[in-house]
Design a protein around this motif. Structure first.
Motif, PDB file in Angstrom:
ATOM      1  N   GLY A  17       0.797  -1.221   0.000  1.00  0.00           N
ATOM      2  CA  GLY A  17       0.000   0.000   0.000  1.00  0.00           C
ATOM      3  C   GLY A  17       0.826   1.265   0.000  1.00  0.00           C
ATOM      4  O   GLY A  17       0.272   2.361   0.087  1.00  0.00           O
ATOM      5  N   ASP A  18       2.137   1.121  -0.120  1.00  0.00           N
ATOM      6  CA  ASP A  18       3.014   2.295  -0.044  1.00  0.00           C
ATOM      7  C   ASP A  18       3.756   2.551  -1.354  1.00  0.00           C
ATOM      8  O   ASP A  18       4.780   3.216  -1.374  1.00  0.00           O
ATOM      9  CB  ASP A  18       4.022   2.143   1.104  1.00  0.00           C
ATOM     10  CG  ASP A  18       4.783   0.824   1.059  1.00  0.00           C
ATOM     11  OD1 ASP A  18       4.431  -0.051   0.240  1.00  0.00           O
ATOM     12  OD2 ASP A  18       5.739   0.665   1.854  1.00  0.00           O
ATOM     13  N   TYR A  19       3.214   2.032  -2.477  1.00  0.00           N
ATOM     14  CA  TYR A  19       3.879   2.269  -3.762  1.00  0.00           C
ATOM     15  C   TYR A  19       2.880   2.209  -4.911  1.00  0.00           C
ATOM     16  O   TYR A  19       1.819   1.589  -4.835  1.00  0.00           O
ATOM     17  CB  TYR A  19       5.004   1.263  -4.006  1.00  0.00           C
ATOM     18  CG  TYR A  19       4.556  -0.183  -4.069  1.00  0.00           C
ATOM     19  CD1 TYR A  19       4.261  -0.798  -5.287  1.00  0.00           C
ATOM     20  CD2 TYR A  19       4.428  -0.942  -2.911  1.00  0.00           C
ATOM     21  CE1 TYR A  19       3.855  -2.113  -5.340  1.00  0.00           C
ATOM     22  CE2 TYR A  19       4.023  -2.270  -2.958  1.00  0.00           C
ATOM     23  CZ  TYR A  19       3.738  -2.851  -4.176  1.00  0.00           C
ATOM     24  OH  TYR A  19       3.326  -4.162  -4.227  1.00  0.00           O
ATOM     25  N   ILE A  20       3.254   2.907  -5.980  1.00  0.00           N
ATOM     26  CA  ILE A  20       2.569   2.867  -7.266  1.00  0.00           C
ATOM     27  C   ILE A  20       3.332   1.871  -8.135  1.00  0.00           C
ATOM     28  O   ILE A  20       4.564   1.836  -8.097  1.00  0.00           O
ATOM     29  CB  ILE A  20       2.583   4.262  -7.923  1.00  0.00           C
ATOM     30  CG1 ILE A  20       1.883   5.287  -7.023  1.00  0.00           C
ATOM     31  CG2 ILE A  20       1.958   4.232  -9.308  1.00  0.00           C
ATOM     32  CD1 ILE A  20       2.208   6.733  -7.388  1.00  0.00           C
ATOM     33  N   GLU A  61       7.736  11.418 -15.715  1.00  0.00           N
ATOM     34  CA  GLU A  61       7.641  12.879 -15.755  1.00  0.00           C
ATOM     35  C   GLU A  61       6.497  13.368 -14.873  1.00  0.00           C
ATOM     36  O   GLU A  61       6.642  14.357 -14.135  1.00  0.00           O
ATOM     37  CB  GLU A  61       7.429  13.331 -17.199  1.00  0.00           C
ATOM     38  CG  GLU A  61       7.461  14.833 -17.401  1.00  0.00           C
ATOM     39  CD  GLU A  61       8.823  15.455 -17.118  1.00  0.00           C
ATOM     40  OE1 GLU A  61       8.861  16.649 -16.733  1.00  0.00           O
ATOM     41  OE2 GLU A  61       9.847  14.753 -17.265  1.00  0.00           O
ATOM     42  N   ALA A  62       5.365  12.691 -14.919  1.00  0.00           N
ATOM     43  CA  ALA A  62       4.219  13.086 -14.089  1.00  0.00           C
ATOM     44  C   ALA A  62       4.515  12.866 -12.611  1.00  0.00           C
ATOM     45  O   ALA A  62       4.162  13.699 -11.762  1.00  0.00           O
ATOM     46  CB  ALA A  62       2.980  12.288 -14.507  1.00  0.00           C
ATOM     47  N   TYR A  63       5.163  11.762 -12.293  1.00  0.00           N
ATOM     48  CA  TYR A  63       5.467  11.415 -10.897  1.00  0.00           C
ATOM     49  C   TYR A  63       6.452  12.417 -10.289  1.00  0.00           C
ATOM     50  O   TYR A  63       6.380  12.715  -9.097  1.00  0.00           O
ATOM     51  CB  TYR A  63       6.035  10.007 -10.850  1.00  0.00           C
ATOM     52  CG  TYR A  63       6.403   9.517  -9.469  1.00  0.00           C
ATOM     53  CD1 TYR A  63       5.431   9.122  -8.554  1.00  0.00           C
ATOM     54  CD2 TYR A  63       7.742   9.437  -9.079  1.00  0.00           C
ATOM     55  CE1 TYR A  63       5.776   8.658  -7.292  1.00  0.00           C
ATOM     56  CE2 TYR A  63       8.092   8.983  -7.824  1.00  0.00           C
ATOM     57  CZ  TYR A  63       7.105   8.596  -6.931  1.00  0.00           C
ATOM     58  OH  TYR A  63       7.463   8.151  -5.676  1.00  0.00           O
ATOM     59  N   LYS A  64       7.344  12.933 -11.126  1.00  0.00           N
ATOM     60  CA  LYS A  64       8.363  13.880 -10.643  1.00  0.00           C
ATOM     61  C   LYS A  64       7.720  15.080  -9.946  1.00  0.00           C
ATOM     62  O   LYS A  64       8.244  15.578  -8.951  1.00  0.00           O
ATOM     63  CB  LYS A  64       9.220  14.353 -11.835  1.00  0.00           C
ATOM     64  CG  LYS A  64      10.346  15.291 -11.465  1.00  0.00           C
ATOM     65  CD  LYS A  64      11.212  15.592 -12.690  1.00  0.00           C
ATOM     66  CE  LYS A  64      10.463  16.354 -13.751  1.00  0.00           C
ATOM     67  NZ  LYS A  64      11.339  16.753 -14.891  1.00  0.00           N
ATOM     68  N   GLY A  88       4.225  10.469  -0.621  1.00  0.00           N
ATOM     69  CA  GLY A  88       5.251   9.662   0.023  1.00  0.00           C
ATOM     70  C   GLY A  88       5.321   8.266  -0.562  1.00  0.00           C
ATOM     71  O   GLY A  88       6.203   7.476  -0.185  1.00  0.00           O
ATOM     72  N   LYS A  89       4.409   7.954  -1.465  1.00  0.00           N
ATOM     73  CA  LYS A  89       4.406   6.625  -2.074  1.00  0.00           C
ATOM     74  C   LYS A  89       5.491   6.525  -3.137  1.00  0.00           C
ATOM     75  O   LYS A  89       5.657   7.424  -3.962  1.00  0.00           O
ATOM     76  CB  LYS A  89       3.035   6.308  -2.666  1.00  0.00           C
ATOM     77  CG  LYS A  89       1.987   6.029  -1.591  1.00  0.00           C
ATOM     78  CD  LYS A  89       0.647   5.676  -2.191  1.00  0.00           C
ATOM     79  CE  LYS A  89      -0.303   5.147  -1.127  1.00  0.00           C
ATOM     80  NZ  LYS A  89      -0.503   6.063   0.000  1.00  0.00           N
ATOM     81  N   LYS A  90       6.198   5.417  -3.128  1.00  0.00           N
ATOM     82  CA  LYS A  90       7.248   5.195  -4.112  1.00  0.00           C
ATOM     83  C   LYS A  90       6.642   4.747  -5.438  1.00  0.00           C
ATOM     84  O   LYS A  90       5.473   4.361  -5.517  1.00  0.00           O
ATOM     85  CB  LYS A  90       8.240   4.153  -3.584  1.00  0.00           C
ATOM     86  CG  LYS A  90       8.975   4.614  -2.331  1.00  0.00           C
ATOM     87  CD  LYS A  90       9.984   3.582  -1.857  1.00  0.00           C
ATOM     88  CE  LYS A  90      10.733   4.100  -0.634  1.00  0.00           C
ATOM     89  NZ  LYS A  90      11.736   3.126  -0.128  1.00  0.00           N
ATOM     90  N   LEU A  91       7.460   4.808  -6.468  1.00  0.00           N
ATOM     91  CA  LEU A  91       7.065   4.315  -7.786  1.00  0.00           C
ATOM     92  C   LEU A  91       7.959   3.127  -8.122  1.00  0.00           C
ATOM     93  O   LEU A  91       9.180   3.273  -8.242  1.00  0.00           O
ATOM     94  CB  LEU A  91       7.213   5.407  -8.850  1.00  0.00           C
ATOM     95  CG  LEU A  91       7.034   4.944 -10.301  1.00  0.00           C
ATOM     96  CD1 LEU A  91       5.636   4.370 -10.524  1.00  0.00           C
ATOM     97  CD2 LEU A  91       7.295   6.106 -11.270  1.00  0.00           C
ATOM     98  N   SER A  96      14.776   9.815  -5.959  1.00  0.00           N
ATOM     99  CA  SER A  96      15.129   8.696  -5.077  1.00  0.00           C
ATOM    100  C   SER A  96      13.930   7.825  -4.717  1.00  0.00           C
ATOM    101  O   SER A  96      14.094   6.733  -4.172  1.00  0.00           O
ATOM    102  CB  SER A  96      15.775   9.235  -3.789  1.00  0.00           C
ATOM    103  OG  SER A  96      14.860  10.077  -3.092  1.00  0.00           O
ATOM    104  N   ARG A  97      12.724   8.293  -5.010  1.00  0.00           N
ATOM    105  CA  ARG A  97      11.524   7.512  -4.701  1.00  0.00           C
ATOM    106  C   ARG A  97      11.250   6.423  -5.737  1.00  0.00           C
ATOM    107  O   ARG A  97      10.411   5.557  -5.526  1.00  0.00           O
ATOM    108  CB  ARG A  97      10.298   8.433  -4.616  1.00  0.00           C
ATOM    109  CG  ARG A  97      10.384   9.515  -3.546  1.00  0.00           C
ATOM    110  CD  ARG A  97       9.201  10.481  -3.691  1.00  0.00           C
ATOM    111  NE  ARG A  97       9.210  11.160  -4.979  1.00  0.00           N
ATOM    112  CZ  ARG A  97       8.199  11.880  -5.469  1.00  0.00           C
ATOM    113  NH1 ARG A  97       7.078  12.001  -4.748  1.00  0.00           N
ATOM    114  NH2 ARG A  97       8.293  12.471  -6.646  1.00  0.00           N
TER     115      ARG A  97
END
Length: 385
Positions: free
Chosen positions: A211-214, A231-234, A239-242, A266-267
């Motif tokens: 539950g803590d990542y895409i 680019e969108a995530y940037k 706080g969720k990682k990719l 870093s995510r």
């Protein structure tokens, strides 16, 4: 399963139809789930073999890759080829077809456009053929002039010579009808249920608790749209990682570009190709699955994510949204700002998913049903009762 033919009920006292002898050409290697073609071949071959049919899979040779003789009851023939993007499918499918011509098969099943150029050769030798169009591959960004021309040649060979044609989306069915006046059979892929996979390997490898990542799970090629997602995530406040899970496939400088983009945040976790337990954990424990593709055939990873009940966000191409139905959410294809806004919304208010979504996929996308319908189509193609 819309478009799948029904096998006639046997007459009382009638003998059961004899098993068929089938060759499959077009995948890279089985076992090995490198892409959608390989998954389809692997899933169908095992079920058709279990039903009593004699299935031969023509694998492509690769340096250092194993050369099994059989898989799940199917025989495997490994064919030499050239490890060059522009010539791989040409050499492989020619040699595989020449071998299959003398194999005594009831029919040859070609997968994908490139290998299907040689379907014309099989036809000229009087062999029955089936072709599965996994997508309009000439649209994909990785192909240059010769590659695109050759793929269209395969498309034309399918339209003109194949005894039966399987398509994986309504859009491709309409395309063949409008472009060639050719009727096809829409026969969806399936998806297998996975046993529960709590976060164990992913916790050990990357500290993910669930539950803590895409999750992005697909091949790392331009048409899958990973660059849009990075680019969108940037610019996303979360706080969720990719987690990016997938292998590189003939993508030239695209993989270095992706590595460079990922290194700036870093995510982002580059997980590489994921299979087995690792893949199951990644799918089942994601907060959100994202597929920002420009082009698809029938995205198996989307089916898998939906089967796990995970909230899904996809680009609004028909091949994605037709699977999504009333579940999940979509955004305008190729629009980074729209994707960023959709990500933010989906993380704050997850789109419809859960057990109802999982049950919808289970009912409508079954490998057992796909294999049954494929066998019925084989009998039509081979003109066997």
């Amino acid at each position: 399963m819309s478009g799948a033919g029904q096998s006639p009920a046997p007459r009382p006292g009638a003998a059961a139809p004899r098993p068929l002898k089938i060759a499959m050409i077009g995948h890279k290697r089985v076992p090995g789930r490198e892409g959608g073609v390989e998954v389809v071949v692997e899933e169908l071959a095992g079920r058709l073999s279990a039903a009593g049919h004699a299935v031969t899979l023509y694998n492509r040779a690769a340096k250092g890759a194993p050369r099994p003789k059989q898989y799940a009851g199917a025989r495997i023939v490994t064919v030499p080829t050239l490890n060059q993007k522009s010539l791989d499918a040409v050499v492989y499918s020619l040699l595989a077809t020449l071998h299959a011509l003398f194999g005594g098969y009831d029919l040859i099943h070609y997968h994908a456009l490139g290998p299907s150029v040689m379907l014309a050769l099989a036809h000229f030798f009087g062999r029955r053929t089936v072709a599965t169009v996994h997508g309009l591959d000439w649209q994909r960004a990785k192909w240059g002039g010769f590659g695109s021309w050759y793929l269209k040649l395969g498309e034309k060979a399918i339209a003109r010579y194949a005894d039966e044609v399987i398509v994986l989306s309504e859009g491709v069915r309409e395309y063949f009808a409008q472009t060639y006046g050719r009727s096809t059979t829409f026969l969806p892929n399936g998806v297998a249920a996975e046993p529960d996979a709590p976060p164990s390997l992913i916790r050990e490898k990357w500290g993910l608790a669930g539950g803590d990542y895409i999750l992005f799970l697909a091949r790392i090629v331009p048409e899958k749209g990973l660059h849009y997602l990075l680019e969108a995530y940037k610019g996303l406040e979360t706080g969720k990682k990719l987690v990016v899970a997938g292998g590189d496939s003939h993508s030239g400088d695209y993989w270095p570009q992706i590595r460079q983009m990922a290194a700036k945040d870093s995510r982002v976790i580059l997980a590489g190709f994921a299979a087995g337990q690792l893949k199951a954990e990644l799918l089942q424990n994601a907060a959100l699955y994202v597929l920002p593709s420009d082009i698809e055939g029938m995205p198996i990873s989307l089916l898998e994510a939906m089967r796990c009940g995970v909230p899904c966000l996809v680009s609004d191409i028909p091949e994605n949204t037709q699977i999504l139905g009333r579940f999940g959410a979509s955004f305008a294809k190729g629009d980074v700002n729209a994707l960023r806004a959709a990500l933010q919304t989906a993380l704050q208010n997850p789109p419809p998913a859960g057990p109802e979504q999982a049950e919808h996929i289970r009912q409508h996308y079954s490998w057992d049903e796909a294999a049954r319908a494929t066998a019925a189509l084989y009998r039509r193609a081979a003109r066997k009762d």
